[in-house]
Design an enzyme around this catalytic site. Structure first.
Site, mmCIF file in Angstrom:
data_model
loop_
_atom_site.group_PDB
_atom_site.id
_atom_site.type_symbol
_atom_site.label_atom_id
_atom_site.label_comp_id
_atom_site.label_asym_id
_atom_site.label_seq_id
_atom_site.Cartn_x
_atom_site.Cartn_y
_atom_site.Cartn_z
ATOM 1 N N ASP A 204 0.990 -1.079 -0.184
ATOM 2 C CA ASP A 204 -0.110 0.019 0.047
ATOM 3 C C ASP A 204 1.109 1.192 -0.022
ATOM 4 O O ASP A 204 2.034 1.162 0.020
ATOM 5 C CB ASP A 204 -0.782 -0.130 1.086
ATOM 6 C CG ASP A 204 -0.178 0.439 2.485
ATOM 7 O OD1 ASP A 204 1.273 0.213 2.493
ATOM 8 O OD2 ASP A 204 -0.899 0.293 3.743
ATOM 9 N N ASP A 206 1.324 4.845 2.375
ATOM 10 C CA ASP A 206 0.920 5.262 3.462
ATOM 11 C C ASP A 206 1.343 6.839 3.638
ATOM 12 O O ASP A 206 2.431 7.284 3.445
ATOM 13 C CB ASP A 206 1.854 4.617 4.719
ATOM 14 C CG ASP A 206 1.427 3.014 4.879
ATOM 15 O OD1 ASP A 206 0.446 2.741 5.117
ATOM 16 O OD2 ASP A 206 2.530 2.525 4.399
ATOM 17 N N ASP A 288 -3.234 4.460 2.913
ATOM 18 C CA ASP A 288 -3.623 4.874 4.119
ATOM 19 C C ASP A 288 -3.353 6.416 4.237
ATOM 20 O O ASP A 288 -2.173 6.806 4.124
ATOM 21 C CB ASP A 288 -2.794 3.827 5.109
ATOM 22 C CG ASP A 288 -3.302 2.653 5.305
ATOM 23 O OD1 ASP A 288 -4.481 2.189 4.948
ATOM 24 O OD2 ASP A 288 -2.612 1.647 5.752
HETATM 25 P P1 GTP Z 1 3.995 -2.664 3.161
HETATM 26 O O1 GTP Z 1 3.017 -1.562 3.175
HETATM 27 O O2 GTP Z 1 3.625 -4.095 3.059
HETATM 28 O O3 GTP Z 1 5.146 -2.041 1.909
HETATM 29 O O4 GTP Z 1 4.919 -2.381 4.464
HETATM 30 P P2 GTP Z 1 4.794 -1.045 5.684
HETATM 31 O O5 GTP Z 1 6.026 -1.318 6.460
HETATM 32 O O6 GTP Z 1 4.362 0.068 4.824
HETATM 33 O O7 GTP Z 1 3.352 -1.759 6.463
HETATM 34 P P3 GTP Z 1 1.955 -0.997 6.641
HETATM 35 O O8 GTP Z 1 1.482 -0.321 5.654
HETATM 36 O O9 GTP Z 1 1.373 -2.354 7.166
HETATM 37 O O10 GTP Z 1 2.307 -0.136 7.863
HETATM 38 C C1 GTP Z 1 3.453 0.960 7.831
HETATM 39 C C2 GTP Z 1 3.604 1.414 9.245
HETATM 40 O O11 GTP Z 1 2.435 1.866 10.074
HETATM 41 C C3 GTP Z 1 4.020 0.210 10.146
HETATM 42 O O12 GTP Z 1 5.214 0.567 11.050
HETATM 43 C C4 GTP Z 1 2.842 -0.149 11.090
HETATM 44 O O13 GTP Z 1 3.365 -0.647 12.312
HETATM 45 C C5 GTP Z 1 2.306 1.098 11.221
HETATM 46 N N1 GTP Z 1 0.983 1.054 11.415
HETATM 47 C C6 GTP Z 1 -0.317 0.362 10.308
HETATM 48 N N2 GTP Z 1 -1.340 0.403 11.054
HETATM 49 C C7 GTP Z 1 -1.334 1.124 12.114
HETATM 50 C C8 GTP Z 1 -2.110 1.590 13.224
HETATM 51 O O14 GTP Z 1 -3.380 1.210 13.142
HETATM 52 N N3 GTP Z 1 -1.436 2.403 14.135
HETATM 53 C C9 GTP Z 1 -0.313 2.441 14.129
HETATM 54 N N4 GTP Z 1 0.085 3.258 15.304
HETATM 55 N N5 GTP Z 1 0.688 2.299 13.353
HETATM 56 C C10 GTP Z 1 0.166 1.393 12.188
HETATM 57 MN MN MN Z 2 2.670 0.262 3.677
HETATM 58 MN MN MN Z 3 -0.401 0.767 5.635
#
Ligand code: GTP
Ligand code: MN
Ligand code: MN
Length: 364
Positions: A204, A206, A288
C-alpha cells in the site's frame, strides 16, 4: 560478499531498535524460511511463537555476512532452539522439511489467500477455512456475507495483490498533495511506511498529514476524501475520527499498535498506461491516510515508518528498559510521571537512550 568479516567479532544487540537493519541483506535464504514459520504461527493465533521466529529472522537481516555454518551464529541473540534447528537443516540440506511442508499445506495456502483479502483478518479467515472455504472465489461462489471493506477487497483482489511500485507511490503522492493543498493550504504531507524505509515496492502507500498551526488539522480527513471523491479517484474509503485523549490514552493504556488518529483506509483508482486514451486504463491501489496534530507529529512519524517489528521492539525497549510508554501519540516517562515532548524523531531516540537509526535502516 565480504569474506574478510570475522563473524565471531560482530556484536549484534538484542533489540531490533538498537541495530541497523538494511533493506537488502545477506541471509534471505534463511529469513524467508523463518518468516514462513512466523506467518504460520500467526495464522494459528500463536503470537508468542510468531514474534520469536520474526525476531530470529530479524537478527539474521542485520548480519554483515552470509551465514555459512552454525559457528557463525554462536554469539547472536534471539535465536531459539527451534530457529536454530531450522537454520541448521537449511545449511546442511539446502531446505527445511518443516518449512516446506508448512509452505505447501492446505491451511497455510488458504490462510494466505484469505487474509490477503483487504478487510479480512486471521479470525475471519480461520472461520472460513473451517467452513471449507479456500479462496476469494469460494467466498463469491458460496455467497458469504461480506462487509463493505471485504466486498471491495474481493472486487479488487487481483489489483491489490500486485505490488505497488515506487513510481506509482510517487504519482499517488502528487495526487494526495494536490488534494490536501486544495482543502488546507500550509498542510504538510509525508510519505510513510515501507517507501520511507527505501522499499521499491509495497502492499500500500502510507501518508501522514499535519499542519504547523495546531488545531487546523481537525476534521481535515472528510475534506480530503470529499475532494478525492469529486475527482473520481476513490474506489473505497472508510474514515475513523481522532479519538485520542492524553488523560485516558496515555500511561494507563496497554501498549497497542493501533493508534487513535483520524485516519482513512482507502482504495485509490490510479490511472495507468500512456497518455493516449486508447491504451490508458486504471488499477486499484491501497492507500492509508493519517492526520496528526503538529505536537504529536514526531511520534506519529516514528510510529508510521515501521517496520512492524522495529515498532514493536521500540515499545518493548521503552517499557522494559526505560520504564517509559511509547505510542504513535506520545512518550510517557513513568519514573518522572510526565510526558516527554519531541519535535523530531532524533529527540525521541535520545529520550529512549538509543542511537538514532535512520528510516532506511529500520527494515527489521
Ligand atoms: P508494506 O505496506 O507492506 O510495503 O509495508 P509497511 O511497512 O508500509 O506496512 P504497513 O503499511 O502495514 O504499515 C506501515 C507502518 O504503519 C508500520 O510501521 C505499522 O506498524 C504502522 N501501522 C499500521 N497500522 C497502524 C495503526 O493502526 N496504528 C499505528 N500506530 N501504526 C500502524
Ligand atoms: Mn505500507
Ligand atoms: Mn499501511
Amino acid at each position: 560478499p565480504k569474506p574478510n568479516i570475522d563473524p565471531t567479532a560482530v556484536l549484534i544487540k538484542a533489540y531490533a531498535c538498537q541495530r541497523r537493519t538494511p533493506l537488502k541483506h545477506h541471509n534471505s535464504f534463511l529469513t524467508d524460511a523463518l518468516e514462513i514459520l512466523s506467518q504460520n504461527a500467526e495464522y494459528n493465533d500463536n503470537e508468542g511463537r510468531s514474534v520469536a521466529f520474526r525476531r530470529a529472522a530479524s537478527v539474521l537481516k542485520a548480519l554483515p555476512y552470509r551465514v555459512k555454518n552454525m559457528e557463525d551464529l554462536k554469539s547472536l541473540p534471539c535465536l531459539g532452539d527451534h530457529s536454530q534447528r531450522v537454520i541448521k537443516e537449511i545449511l546442511e540440506d539446502g531446505s527445511s522439511r518443516e518449512v516446506e511442508s508448512t509452505r505447501q499445506s492446505d491451511k497455510f495456502q488458504a490462510m494466505k489467500a484469505l487474509t490477503g483479502i483487504f478487510g479480512v483478518g486471521v479470525r475471519t479467515a480461520d472461520r472460513w477455512f473451517r467452513e471449507g472455504l479456500r479462496s476469494p472465489d469460494d467466498l463469491f461462489r458460496t455467497g458469504q456475507q461480506l462487509n463493505r471493506a471485504q466486498q471491495a477487497g474481493v472486487q479488487y483482489y487481483d489489483d491489490l495483490q500486485k505490488p505497488v511500485t515506487k513510481a506509482e507511490a510517487d504519482v499517488i503522492s502528487d495526487i494526495v498533495e494536490k488534494a490536501v493543498r486544495a482543502v488546507l493550504p500550509g498542510a504538510e504531507i509525508r510519505l510513510m511506511g515501507g517507501f520511507r524505509r527505501g522499499k521499491e515496492v509495497g502492499h500500500d502507500v502510507d501518508f501522514l498529514i499535519t499542519h504547523p498551526e495546531e488545531g487546523k488539522e481537525e476534521g481535515l480527513m472528510p475534506k480530503i476524501t470529499n475532494w478525492l471523491e469529486e475527482q473520481g479517484l476513490l474506489l473505497y474509503q472508510k474514515t475513523t475520527r481522532n479519538s485520542y485523549l492524553e488523560k485516558m490514552d496515555g500511561p494507563a493504556r496497554a501498549p497497542n499498535n493501533m493508534d487513535r488518529f483520524e485516519r482513512c483506509f482507502s482504495i485509490f483508482k490510479l490511472q495507468t498506461g500512456s497518455e493516449r486514451a486508447s491504451v490508458s486504463g486504471w488499477r486499484a491501489v491501497r492507500v492509508d491516510l493519517v492526520v496528526s496534530p503538529y505536537s504529536q507529529f514526531a511520534f506519529a512519524t516514528l510510529g508510521w515508518t515501521g517496520s512492524k517489528l522495529f515498532e514493536r521492539e521500540l515499545r518493548r525497549w521503552a517499557g522494559q528498559e526505560k520504564h517509559m510508554s511509547l505510542s504513535s501519540h506520545a512518550l510517557f516517562d513513568s519514573k518522572q510521571n510526565l510526558y516527554l515532548r519531541a519535535k523530531t524523531e532524533e529527540e525521541i531516540f535520545a529520550y529512549l537512550g538509543l542511537e538514532f537509526i535512520p528510516p532506511s535502516e529500520r527494515n527489521a
